[in-house]
Design an enzyme around this catalytic site. Structure first.
Site, short mmCIF file in Angstrom:
data_model
loop_
_atom_site.label_atom_id
_atom_site.label_comp_id
_atom_site.label_asym_id
_atom_site.label_seq_id
_atom_site.Cartn_x
_atom_site.Cartn_y
_atom_site.Cartn_z
CG ASN A 164 22.07 19.04 10.83
OD1 ASN A 164 21.81 20.09 11.41
ND2 ASN A 164 22.30 17.56 11.27
CB SER A 241 31.79 21.12 11.67
OG SER A 241 32.06 23.04 11.58
N GLY A 245 33.85 24.03 16.01
CA GLY A 245 33.33 23.61 17.23
C GLY A 245 34.73 23.53 18.22
CD GLU A 262 25.54 18.23 22.17
OE1 GLU A 262 25.40 17.17 21.39
OE2 GLU A 262 24.52 17.85 23.17
CB CYS A 296 25.49 14.87 14.06
SG CYS A 296 23.60 15.32 15.30
CD GLU A 471 22.31 20.64 22.35
OE1 GLU A 471 21.94 20.20 22.15
OE2 GLU A 471 22.99 21.86 22.81
P1 NAD Z 1 29.39 24.52 10.99
O1 NAD Z 1 30.13 24.61 11.89
O2 NAD Z 1 29.72 25.38 9.80
O3 NAD Z 1 28.23 26.02 11.52
C1 NAD Z 1 27.55 25.68 12.40
C2 NAD Z 1 27.02 27.32 12.65
O4 NAD Z 1 28.37 27.80 13.18
C3 NAD Z 1 26.31 28.54 11.65
O5 NAD Z 1 26.14 28.72 11.91
C4 NAD Z 1 27.83 29.24 11.51
O6 NAD Z 1 27.53 30.11 11.21
C5 NAD Z 1 28.19 29.23 12.47
N1 NAD Z 1 29.74 29.12 12.63
C6 NAD Z 1 31.11 29.40 11.62
N2 NAD Z 1 31.75 29.74 11.26
C7 NAD Z 1 31.97 30.10 12.83
C8 NAD Z 1 32.88 31.15 13.82
N3 NAD Z 1 34.47 31.00 13.39
N4 NAD Z 1 32.44 31.47 14.90
C9 NAD Z 1 31.24 30.59 15.44
N5 NAD Z 1 30.77 30.46 14.69
C10 NAD Z 1 30.63 30.21 13.21
O7 NAD Z 1 28.37 23.24 10.41
P2 NAD Z 1 27.21 23.17 9.55
O8 NAD Z 1 27.75 22.91 8.32
O9 NAD Z 1 26.56 24.50 10.13
O10 NAD Z 1 26.29 22.00 10.28
C11 NAD Z 1 26.80 20.58 10.09
C12 NAD Z 1 27.87 20.03 11.16
O11 NAD Z 1 26.81 19.93 12.30
C13 NAD Z 1 28.06 18.74 10.99
O12 NAD Z 1 29.55 18.89 11.06
C14 NAD Z 1 26.61 17.51 11.89
O13 NAD Z 1 27.49 16.80 12.53
C15 NAD Z 1 26.81 19.14 12.99
N6 NAD Z 1 26.00 19.24 13.79
C16 NAD Z 1 25.76 18.21 14.89
C17 NAD Z 1 24.65 17.95 16.02
C18 NAD Z 1 25.32 17.05 17.58
O14 NAD Z 1 24.19 17.52 18.02
N7 NAD Z 1 25.98 16.71 17.53
C19 NAD Z 1 23.52 18.53 15.80
C20 NAD Z 1 23.01 18.68 14.27
C21 NAD Z 1 24.25 19.12 13.20
#
Ligand code: NAD
Length: 500
Positions: A164, A241, A245, A262, A296, A471
């Site tokens: 995002n 997500s 996480g 995060e 987020c 962060e």
């Molecule tokens: P996601 O969790 O699907 O993916 C994030 C990253 O993790 C990607 O690079 C993905 O390829 C990787 N990933 C997926 N499965 C994995 C695994 N099993 N092991 C290791 N890595 C893996 O999230 P998304 O859809 O890319 O992003 C949206 C989410 O991110 C939302 O929930 C949003 O709230 C969160 N977000 C949080 C913040 C914050 O600072 N708190 C900022 C931006 C986005």
């Protein structure tokens, strides 16, 4: 009806082919990931589909660069100069980087440019911290003892980022890890890897030695998972997500790596009748529709005092109708495309289920057909109750839930009665009211009479299931360090063994 900007087809754009960066070498993958632009429907980028073996080679390179390389032992000033040069080069390539983020993620180009400006500022801030990283000394432990507490780079860091805010989020992690003297393996989202790969070019030009920053593209399962389990990795810094996480933390637990997470948010804005409503209405619209709600920090829950709920909802709907939705590349666009067709569908299901559960759709609610790509306009749900999924779960789309309260206690209770705690806003002209809410709401950032402002100096992160660690801020660089105590003795010791 909301204001629409129909996307123009990317007829003159030649799909860009990227390679990944392992040990200073630009590397092809065995397969290819094609990225279809969410706002235009055509393939804009191709990245290598990295494998577990690629991730392992990158980790080995980072390990060697940390254990035997020059980066961790350089002076802070030397690392700082490299980061400053990187900041200048990022600024010089803003148009290219912003374009990639806009077409790959679907975000509006003017917003993408703003994010690049913010990222440059963070790289400069991290450069300043690189010179200021220091430990402590204790000269108060008695004449024979001097205690020195060192800060040492933690080692090899896996950095995993979401789609995002592709460039901004890697910039919230990588410069601080580098400032501390760490070496890294970076995995951008498989949907938006372009700008992170350009960052690789920039870092080589800025003087980052081979192996210090490795960038491996690919899916989470193939590339991300090994980055969280491999014994050669000392720390995992993850943004994404809450579900992934949680998995990341469990994976990292096998070898007890440090983790920084995060994660998601479901952020409330609590509004009292004495608030400056003109200011709030704009902040509500910004908080909910910025980045199409795929944020987020989105202010996706309004908790309005019952006496103003009707008027405020109507005014937010009126202003939302003027927000321009559509072509990410039109400089006037304020809300771009939705990341994938599957995600658009998921947002629609949340809206339908909320309506079935008794919420009213006060605005929008359906996908928009703009000819190309996938879009959804501002959607407002009123009459939402705290138990509904749309009030508790992260929709990650342009969907605003309106809830109401009578008393301050009720407002805080609703705000806190979910699993997330990333951020919150409170609106009142009364200082006591703002501070009471500020103290009681359990979230990492509380905005008072504003929303989603930020600065590199201010720590950012979540309570509860919104994450672990912070962060930014002056301690950001310390997160990438280990603490070592030097306990030094002068003169003769008091012996343990004593003659009888
Ligand atoms: P996601 O969790 O699907 O993916 C994030 C990253 O993790 C990607 O690079 C993905 O390829 C990787 N990933 C997926 N499965 C994995 C695994 N099993 N092991 C290791 N890595 C893996 O999230 P998304 O859809 O890319 O992003 C949206 C989410 O991110 C939302 O929930 C949003 O709230 C969160 N977000 C949080 C913040 C914050 O600072 N708190 C900022 C931006 C986005």
């Amino acid at each position: 009806m909301t204001a629409h900007v129909k996307p123009k087809a990317l007829t003159d754009y030649r799909t860009r082919d990227f390679r990944m960066l392992i040990d200073g070498v630009w590397t092809e993958g065995t397969g290819v990931i094609e990225r279809v632009a969410p706002g235009h429907g055509s393939v804009v980028s191709r990245y290598p589909a990295g494998t577990k073996a690629d991730a392992e080679r990158a980790i080995a390179a980072a390990r060697k660069a940390f254990d035997d390389g020059a980066w961790p032992t350089m002076t802070g000033a030397e690392r700082s100069n490299v980061l400053l040069k990187a900041a200048d080069l990022i600024a010089a390539r803003t148009d290219e980087l912003a374009f990639l983020d806009a077409v790959e993620s679907g975000k509006p180009i003017s917003q993408a440019r703003g994010e690049l400006g913010g990222a440059v500022d963070i790289w400069r801030y991290a450069a300043a911290l690189a010179r200021d990283l220091h430990g402590e000394s204790y000269n108060t432990l008695g004449q024979g003892t001097l205690g020195v507490v060192l800060r040492e780079a933690i080692g090899v860091v896996s950095i995993i980022t979401p789609w995002n805010f592709p460039f901004l989020i890697v910039s919230q992690k990588l410069p601080f890890a580098l400032a501390a003297g760490c070496t890294t393996v970076v995995k951008p989202s498989e949907l938006t890897s372009g700008s992170t790969l350009v960052l690789g070019e920039i870092l080589i030009e800025a003087g980052v030695p081979a192996g210090v920053v490795n960038i491996v593209t690919g899916t989470g399962l193939e590339v991300g998972a090994p980055m969280t389990t491999h014994p050669g990795v000392d720390m995992v810094s993850f943004t994404g997500s809450t579900a992934v996480g949680r998995l990341t933390m469990a994976n990292a637990a096998q070898t007890l790596k440090k983790v920084s997470l995060e994660l998601g948010g479901k952020n409330p804005q609590i509004v009292f009748p004495d608030a400056n409503l003109d200011e709030f209405i704009d902040a509500a619209v910004f908080g909910a529709w910025f980045n199409a709600g795929e944020c987020c920090n989105a202010g996706s829950r309004l908790i309005l005092h019952r006496s103003i709920a009707g008027e405020v909802t109507e005014r937010i709907a009126d202003l939302s109708k003027k927000v321009r939705v559509g072509d990410p590349l039109d400089p006037q666009t304020q809300v771009g495309a939705i990341i994938t067709p599957q995600h658009l569908e998921k947002i629609g299901v949340y809206v339908d289920n909320a309506a079935k559960a008794g919420a009213s759709v006060a605005l929008g609610g359906k996908a928009l057909d703009l000819g190309l790509g996938q879009f959804m306009g501002p959607t407002i749900l009123s009459g939402v109750t705290p138990d509904m999924a749309v009030a508790r779960e992260e929709v990650f789309g342009p969907v605003l839930s309106v809830l109401t309260f009578e008393t301050t206690d009720e407002a805080t209770h609703i705000a806190n009665a979910i699993d997330y705690g990333l951020s919150a806003g409170v609106w009142s002209r009364d200082f006591d009211t703002c501070l009471t809410i500020g103290r009681k709401v359990r979230a990492g950032t509380i905005w008072m009479n504003t929303f989603m402002d930020g600065a590199p100096e201010l720590p950012f992160g979540g309570y509860r299931q919104s994450g672990l660690g912070r962060e930014l801020g002056r301690h950001a660089v310390e997160d990438y360090t280990e603490t070592k105590t030097l306990n030094m003795h002068m003169g003769s010791r008091t012996n343990w063994w004593m003659p009888r």
